[in-house]
Design a protein around this motif. Structure first.
Motif, short mmCIF file in Angstrom:
data_model
loop_
_atom_site.label_atom_id
_atom_site.label_comp_id
_atom_site.label_asym_id
_atom_site.label_seq_id
_atom_site.Cartn_x
_atom_site.Cartn_y
_atom_site.Cartn_z
N UNK A 82 0.85 -1.33 -0.20
CA UNK A 82 0.06 -0.19 0.04
C UNK A 82 1.01 1.41 0.06
N UNK A 83 0.59 2.16 -0.92
CA UNK A 83 1.25 3.47 -1.26
C UNK A 83 0.33 4.46 -0.71
N UNK A 84 0.73 5.37 0.16
CA UNK A 84 -0.29 6.55 0.67
C UNK A 84 -0.49 7.47 -0.63
N UNK A 85 -1.80 7.88 -0.77
CA UNK A 85 -2.00 8.65 -1.88
C UNK A 85 -1.84 10.26 -1.42
N UNK A 86 -0.78 10.70 -1.59
CA UNK A 86 -0.69 12.09 -1.31
C UNK A 86 -0.81 13.28 -2.35
#
Length: 85
Positions: free
Chosen positions: A76-80
């Motif tokens: 999971x990659x945080x969407x910033x």
């Protein structure tokens, strides 16, 4: 010096490979989700269901996170994207 088993090193290096990429753009839709990732000076465009470099399948894109899967592992990659406006 104690070191973890080799399989642990391989798994962690694979995980870190995904996280070395910066999420610079995304499109989240019912049928046409995709992301743009950057690593160094290279950009990668991956559509939902496709694989990043033939390894990590893009399985979910939303305003909060992007999820890739490699076999049974989820990354999971945080969407910033857009949060600094």
């Amino acid at each position: 010096i104690r070191r973890p088993p080799r399989s642990t090193l391989d798994r962690s290096s694979a995980a870190s490979d995904v996280y070395k990429r910066q999420l610079i753009g995304y499109r989240s839709g019912d049928t046409d989700s995709s992301v743009i990732l950057k690593k160094g000076n290279k950009e990668f465009v991956v559509a939902k269901g496709e694989k990043l470099e033939g390894i990590y399948e893009l399985v979910e894109v939303n305003k909060d996170e992007v999820i890739f899967r490699n076999q049974e592992e989820l990354y999971k990659i945080e969407n910033l994207v857009g949060n600094n406006l």
